[in-house]
Scaffold this active site. Structure first.
Site, PDB file in Angstrom:
ATOM      1  N   MET A  22     -46.705  40.262  18.232  1.00 16.29           N
ATOM      2  CA  MET A  22     -45.917  39.982  19.640  1.00 16.29           C
ATOM      3  C   MET A  22     -45.801  40.368  20.691  1.00 16.29           C
ATOM      4  O   MET A  22     -46.581  39.745  21.785  1.00 16.29           O
ATOM      5  CB  MET A  22     -44.675  38.827  19.191  1.00 16.29           C
ATOM      6  CG  MET A  22     -43.829  38.094  19.915  1.00 16.29           C
ATOM      7  SD  MET A  22     -45.063  36.264  20.282  1.00 16.29           S
ATOM      8  CE  MET A  22     -44.798  35.421  18.308  1.00 16.29           C
ATOM      9  N   LYS A  23     -45.537  41.441  20.768  1.00  9.06           N
ATOM     10  CA  LYS A  23     -44.627  42.098  22.263  1.00  9.06           C
ATOM     11  C   LYS A  23     -46.251  42.816  22.684  1.00  9.06           C
ATOM     12  O   LYS A  23     -46.311  42.373  24.122  1.00  9.06           O
ATOM     13  CB  LYS A  23     -43.917  43.267  21.531  1.00  9.06           C
ATOM     14  CG  LYS A  23     -43.173  44.319  22.301  1.00  9.06           C
ATOM     15  CD  LYS A  23     -42.035  45.082  21.519  1.00  9.06           C
ATOM     16  CE  LYS A  23     -42.256  46.506  22.568  1.00  9.06           C
ATOM     17  NZ  LYS A  23     -41.568  47.365  21.220  1.00  9.06           N
ATOM     18  N   GLY A  24     -46.923  43.011  22.158  1.00 11.57           N
ATOM     19  CA  GLY A  24     -48.005  43.466  22.478  1.00 11.57           C
ATOM     20  C   GLY A  24     -48.138  45.113  23.076  1.00 11.57           C
ATOM     21  O   GLY A  24     -46.781  45.935  22.133  1.00 11.57           O
TER      22      GLY A  24
END
Ligand code: B12
Ligand code: B12
Ligand code: PLP
Ligand code: PLP
Lengths: 539, 248, 539, 248
Positions: free
Chosen positions: D130-132
């Site tokens: 998600m965060k990348g």
């Protein structure tokens, strides 16, 4: 150069908050304690067998401690503790534990058909069988103390790694490093050893990113460092990893071979190696008991949190975890003077004023744990293939370390992002650290931080957040905290991960003579407690 | 670790004969993937194996900088290496003084300077001036040595004139700037002038500087050359021995 | 990032001592002043001719200003000032100074036979002839101010050198350096140019350890830096050397070509280039007058003291000399805001706590001259062929610089002991400095020094010693102080050294229109004084 | 400065074609003058000219370290260099999502892991989670991508099983540890297993890591490889294009 305990108070921290954090951590650990003391693991039992003198491998290379434990498991005898059955066999056959193990291996001895003996006889015999190892470890501790008295480095201790994968090549690198100025040599373990549920045997010459931790390797390196240390008039400390699925066994091996420092965290395996948490909590308890008794400094692995999480955002998780790790250490009888709590310099150097925040964090850990030989880890994540830039990042780390009175200083390598250290990488790092420490030796004493300045604010904020986190954990319990990924953004489940099948509830008649001999409040300690209590360190 | 084969020594990173070498250099080509490939090819063409471009950076103006680790298969035979070196043992000041007094029985005379464009006197001062260097007193402090330090940017002619006028035993020359080999030019000039004047044999001719060595000095026609870390004793000792040798 | 004037007072210095030092320096300079204003030199006169518009060389490469001055000298006309005779010739022949010079060169014009004119006519005409140069310089100053307003670096300014010996290669290096982050580019001069009693002409492509300072080279580099600076949105300052036997001429050239910084010391040539002291004092006076008017920051050369003398022992000589240099600057009308007093980080890094002493010195100079764009020079003497170690030494220098609020930061090069900088050496240094400055930007504000600690003590001691030295000099006079080798352990005699034959006493009717136009209290200044006084810097 | 001859590019220090290169390396020989000479010979034998041993240092245990500056005459022809590269333009997340929705018209499925002994998840997390990374969201954040990140030390077999079970379009593999070429071994193992199972064509096979490149990946039999500085967009974009290409 540090005077213990660390005296400066530069951050204007609220002592009540620190007390609260400690109390919370104590409660968090107290909640796990009943589980820990009522359980054992295959690795704990193998460690017991090793301490009883069982060593070696069979023709297929399987270590005898593993074979014996498997046998006990198969026969349903493990819940009583391997020591009980071995002691009974000893009384019955009159053979040493090693011969017994060999017999079991060859199928000439079976443990199911043993007669029973009076409890007192068993306990006394077990104790007698345990004493040689205890004596050996005590002798090693005394030997260390004597050698340290001959000369040692000054703090921050310069700690470097060797990681060739070949113990003989490691020896060359380690000896050279000692000559180049290293105070502590860590032999990095081969990638993946932590996931092995046995300890490899004998000298090894192949490994990836490190060399297998084996007792023979410990012995070879110890001898090499003793030799070069003697020549240099400076005791060279040896480090390895009592981590992973075999932490108690490695602790036992290390204690016997006079290692001085062990990476030995209460939660690292759970978080970073996906080892089951029940397994780890039980394993760490016994392994730390051994380390504590052996005068070995344990190093915790909070620095790792910042390799996955962001150092600006997650600084407080490091501190919170330090509190918990310290309480687990106390539980095993590891005094503050042996609690090498870990933290790291990992803020992205592109962050404006990053150094100020690093200083805040380093000083905070220093002030909160003034008696602990805290271990400061260098920049790793933000190191790049630009070795020249990297060398400067490491230099700043050196500056932060000496300014904040760190105890164990793991040297950054200019080639961090490229390869495990070459012989010259280490020399260059050692030279740089010596240079920085030399020209800045007393700078820490010279400076104070502005009241309510950026540094103080950051430190206070981090402490507050850590307390907040501990409050949360205290409410939900440590198991749940791990499930929620509160450390390093990694979540683990109670039943998940490796090694759960090696955990078992102790039977009513469980026996492990070493708990009494090595444990916190018990007999074997006496000889050393007095000095340790006095604040003097022999570790 | 296996035994080192001294007949075929090669670079060592962390395993015998791994051949690991670090390089850094700039290429006059614009930064990008092609530049990295060019750096790699340069390394391969230079005979390195497995070049690892661990860092590439835009220098601006169409230049790209690289840090490279690579393996070398090139070996050197260490067993045949002999470096021409001053065989003399390093005497102490006291001993030197004594031997001049007793064996030479007159003061040794030396003149020194930084010649031509060179103004780096710290090196020659370290050898000649009273104060010396790193606790090793300079030649001026020697009772038995008459030392004339002419300082910086002295022309070869002026230095020679001084040497003649004080009947020097030795001429000491310092050369620190080496850009575009100016030190070689200056040092050669001095030899040529001496030869032209037929005075080459009359003086011991000694040079020194951070990029100089005994070997290079000999090549240039000097009697000796001294590099980094030299002290007055080394020079005094050499002059002493040479003067005594000439006597025989 | 500095707010002017520098506000912090961390050293607990006695302001009375600082005042005393200033007063002593003023007196020392006042004693030399009568000599200075009553004398001129061939180089001053050549500078006047250049400002009057004379440029170019004859077929043998001899600059016309030299030819004219020699001619005047031969004809016994120099004592009146070259401007007077040229003005008379101008009135008489109606030809521009340049045509006149060419005529003199070709022997078609003789200056001995000129008729005389009323003093008022001569003075007004001289003034009129001088005005174009004044206007040009003023325009350059205005252009600089306008460009600076478009964007510039923040302090400490990153100052690097180019030294290829070839102006075109220098341009490549300088443009690349600007892109790499440099704020100031200094074009190092060829070894030995300072001893030439003329200024080479035209673009040059050969030099040793540097490139000749010629007006064409100034122009070429200026254009290149303006171009790249515009592209980067950051004005790139250009530095050269108004030092040596031609300091006034180079100052004139620099003012015309919009250099921004000039190495321009009142005593450097005497001490380090064995230039006669009478010559230097007169030359520096006029050259600084030009620099002052042109808004050029002068840099003094006290850093050089520590390349021959020991930095621990001779620290106070640097400070004492800074006071004197500053007073000489005031005498020429150079305001504090343009006094880039020099000092350096040159303590042997093997000295324990060396960094503390360096900090003391750097902070001391900063606090004593809070309005000056002081220039901090990197380690050079103790740099070795170990580029990795050297890079760390330079990093520490970067740390000291940002902690003590230095203004102009000359970057150390990791290859200092090996060669003049390669293109990547500069890039690596710039990167390192940016890194250090970024992560430590506000650290200076965060820390204070322990009262009576090592740093304060060292600073106070150095200040006291400097005052002691100034007292001694005030007693014996500056000429004698130089004879006694009080600076850099180098002794020079009043009549010794190069260039004395170029000094002459001004005749009763000596004329130099620029003294009135450019000097401290005079007309040409007005336009700029107001802003400079306001503390805002346009330099 | 003269024009660079792109057909014969050589290292640049401060003058075109000066060829200056910096080297550092250790030799397994004891420190001393002979060691310095050995270093010099090594440099000469490696084809460098005028090697300048600017620093020599005792590493202990019979090893010596050197810093060398030397000149190289080796040139590379820059004009012929072509680096196989992903030709695709870097799309933005929004565009990718749109094109999957409109052109693929079903979600793309990817599974990823650090295989075998490698536990360095930060890289694959940067791509997948998600965060990348650096403000570039990972694949999990894509509406139109179903992303399964299996984490660290996943065996090739487990990874493949997962890919089969979720009918993945692409398998993403991260390899960070490269000591003794373990990454090559691990990466090759995956290809072999896929081939053995006859599944190689069924999946897009993509690897990444700091020592990997598109070029190397192709050599190893992968469809693509990504190095330092990769973002989720690069991978998503590549998968999208490849899936669309397969359709035709
Ligand atoms: C100090 C210094 C200066 C001072 C010199 C002051 C003085 N009075 O000497 C000043 C500031 C004036 C200066 C100026 C310049 N310098 Co300068 N300077 C240096 C510096 C920093 C230190 C040199 C030094 O003092 N070393 C300490 C002494 C003790 O060491 P040493 O000289 O090697 O001497 C020892 C041995 O070599 C030997 N030795 C030396 N001479 C002799 C002679 C004899 C007979 C014997 C037996 C032994 C001997 O014994 C000594 C003691 O052990 C070096 C960089 C560095 N860190 O090395 C640059 C350096 C030497 N300078 C350099 C340059 C280019 C210049 C300038 C030309 C720059 C310019 N264009 O303005 C000027 C001009 C000087 C000139 N005309 O020559 C370059 C040379 C580059 C090259 N390889 O060609 C260097 C390397 C800096 C650089 N990276 O650019 N410099
Ligand atoms: C963080 C770290 C760790 C952490 C890992 C935590 C975790 N969960 O990942 C911990 C502390 C656990 C660790 C342990 C070890 N590490 Co480690 N570690 C690092 C470190 C410091 C940073 C790596 C990193 O996170 N980089 C940041 C990420 C974002 O970059 P990246 O991985 O390159 O990813 C990018 C691209 O490559 C690409 N990418 C990567 N993977 C993929 C996959 C796909 C499909 C795609 C498309 C793209 C892609 O996209 C990413 C984003 O742009 C490096 C040193 C360094 N500075 O590089 C050493 C390093 C990688 N580790 C190393 C070693 C040796 C180890 C150990 C083996 C040491 C030991 N014996 O104990 C252990 C064991 C680990 C194991 N079993 O694999 C060595 C490897 C040497 C080598 N070249 O072989 C290094 C270089 C350090 C060193 N100099 O010794 N390490
Ligand atoms: C506590 C601890 N144990 C062990 C290790 C080593 O990793 P591995 O588990 O792969 O041996 C680390 C690495 O940082 C650590 O912090
Ligand atoms: C004031 C001043 N002028 C000039 C120079 C340059 O030296 P040179 O006189 O050789 O040009 C320096 C060098 O540091 C200096 O400080």
């Amino acid at each position: 150069m540090l005077t213990y305990p660390y005296q400066e108070r530069k951050l204007n921290l609220n002592p009540a908050l620190i007390d609260e954090a400690r109390t919370l951590a104590k409660e968090i650990v107290a909640e796990v304690k009943p589980f820990i003391i009522s359980h054992s693991t295959v690795s704990v039992e193998r460690a017991v067998l090793r301490l009883l003198g069982i060593d070696g491998v069979n023709s297929e290379g399987i270590p005898l401690p593993n074979l014996v434990v498997e046998h006990l498991q198969e026969e349903g005898l493990l819940a009583e503790g391997s020591a009980r059955t071995l002691t009974r066999a000893f009384i019955h056959y009159g053979k040493s534990p090693q011969s017994l193990a060999e017999g079991i291996e060859q199928g000439t001895i079976r443990l199911t058909e043993l007669p029973d003996f009076p409890e007192e006889v068993i306990e006394n015999t077990a104790r007698a069988l345990a004493l040689p190892a205890v004596a050996k470890i005590r002798a090693q501790r005394q030997a260390r103390r004597a050698m340290l008295a001959q000369g040692e480095g000054i703090e921050p201790y310069l700690y470097v790694i060797v990681a060739t994968g070949d113990i003989y090549e490691d020896v060359v690198q380690a000896r050279a490093a000692a000559r180049q100025g290293a105070d502590i040599i860590a032999v990095i373990r081969s990638t993946g050893q932590s996931l092995l549920d046995y300890v490899p045997y004998g000298p090894t010459t192949e490994g990836f990113g490190g060399t297998y931790a084996t007792q023979a390797n410990f012995r070879i390196m110890r001898a090499a460092l003793d030799e070069v240390g003697k020549e240099l008039g400076r005791y060279i400390r040896l480090t390895n990893y009592a981590s992973g699925l075999c932490m108690p066994e490695i602790a036992a091996m290390g204690a016997l071979e006079r290692l001085d420092v062990m990476l030995n965290d209460s939660m690292y395996g759970i978080i970073f190696r996906d080892i089951n948490m029940q397994r780890t909590f039980v394993d760490q308890y016994f392994s730390r008991m051994i380390n504590g008794f052996a005068g070995i400094i344990i190093n915790t692995g909070e620095d790792n949190y910042l390799t996955t999480a962001d150092a600006m955002e997650a600084a407080h998780t490091v501190l919170a975890s330090n509190f918990i790790n310290a309480e687990f250490a106390f539980l095993s009888g590891v005094p503050e003077e042996q609690q090498g709590l870990g933290h790291a310099m990992e803020i992205n150097p592109d962050v404006p004023d990053a150094f100020l925040y690093e200083m805040a964090q380093a000083q905070l850990v220093r002030e909160v744990f003034p008696r602990s030989p805290i271990k400061y880890m260098p920049p790793t994540k933000h190191m790049t293939g630009n070795i020249f830039r990297g060398h400067i990042q490491d230099a700043l780390f050196n500056v932060a370390s000496v300014l904040t009175g760190q105890s164990i200083h793991l040297l950054g390598m200019l080639t961090e992002a490229i390869h495990t250290p070459l012989i010259q990488d280490r020399a260059l790092s050692l030279e740089a650290a010596r240079l920085v420490f030399g020209v800045l030796r007393h700078m820490g004493e010279e400076i104070t931080f502005k009241a309510e300045g950026r540094i103080q604010k950051r430190a206070v904020e981090t402490l507050e957040k850590a307390v907040g986190m501990l409050r949360d954990i205290e409410k939900i319990g440590l198991f749940m905290a791990l499930e929620r990924g509160m450390f390093a953004d990694i979540s683990r489940s109670l039943e998940g991960g490796r090694g759960l099948d090696g955990v078992f509830a102790k039977g009513a008649d469980y026996l492990n003579p070493f708990i009494r001999l090595l444990g916190a409040e018990t007999e074997g300690r006496e000889a050393f407690e007095s000095s340790a209590m006095g604040g003097e360190r022999d570790v | 670790m296996s035994e080192v084969n001294l007949k075929a020594v090669r670079p060592y990173g962390d395993t015998l004969d791994d051949g690991i070498v670090q390089l850094s250099f700039t290429l006059p080509i614009p930064f990008g993937e092609e530049a990295k490939e060019a750096a790699k090819r340069w390394a391969l063409q230079s005979g390195f194996q497995e070049p690892n471009i661990s860092h590439a950076q835009d220098m601006g103006e169409g230049f790209s900088f690289f840090v490279v680790y690579a393996r070398s298969r090139v070996t050197v035979d260490f067993t045949v290496i002999e470096v021409p070196q001053l065989t003399q043992v390093r005497l102490e000041k006291r001993q030197i003084e004594l031997r001049i007094r007793e064996e030479v029985r007159r003061k040794l005379v030396v003149v020194g300077a930084c010649i031509e464009s060179d103004a780096h006197t710290v090196g020659i001062d370290a050898i000649m001036n009273m104060k010396g260097y790193n606790g090793h007193k300079g030649l001026e402090s020697y009772h038995e040595v008459e030392a004339y330090n002419l300082g910086a940017q002295v022309s070869c002619e002026d230095l020679l004139a001084k040497a003649v006028s004080v009947s020097a035993d030795a001429i000491l020359i310092s050369q620190v700037v080496t850009q575009k080999d100016i030190h070689l030019r200056n040092l050669t000039r001095m030899v040529e002038i001496l030869e032209l004047e037929g005075l080459r044999e009359r003086f011991l001719l000694i040079c020194g500087g951070p990029r100089l060595s005994y070997e290079l000095a000999k090549e240039l026609g000097y009697d000796a050359g001294f590099g980094t870390g030299t002290y007055a004793e080394d020079v005094a000792g050499f002059v002493l021995e040479a003067v005594l040798r000439q006597r025989i």
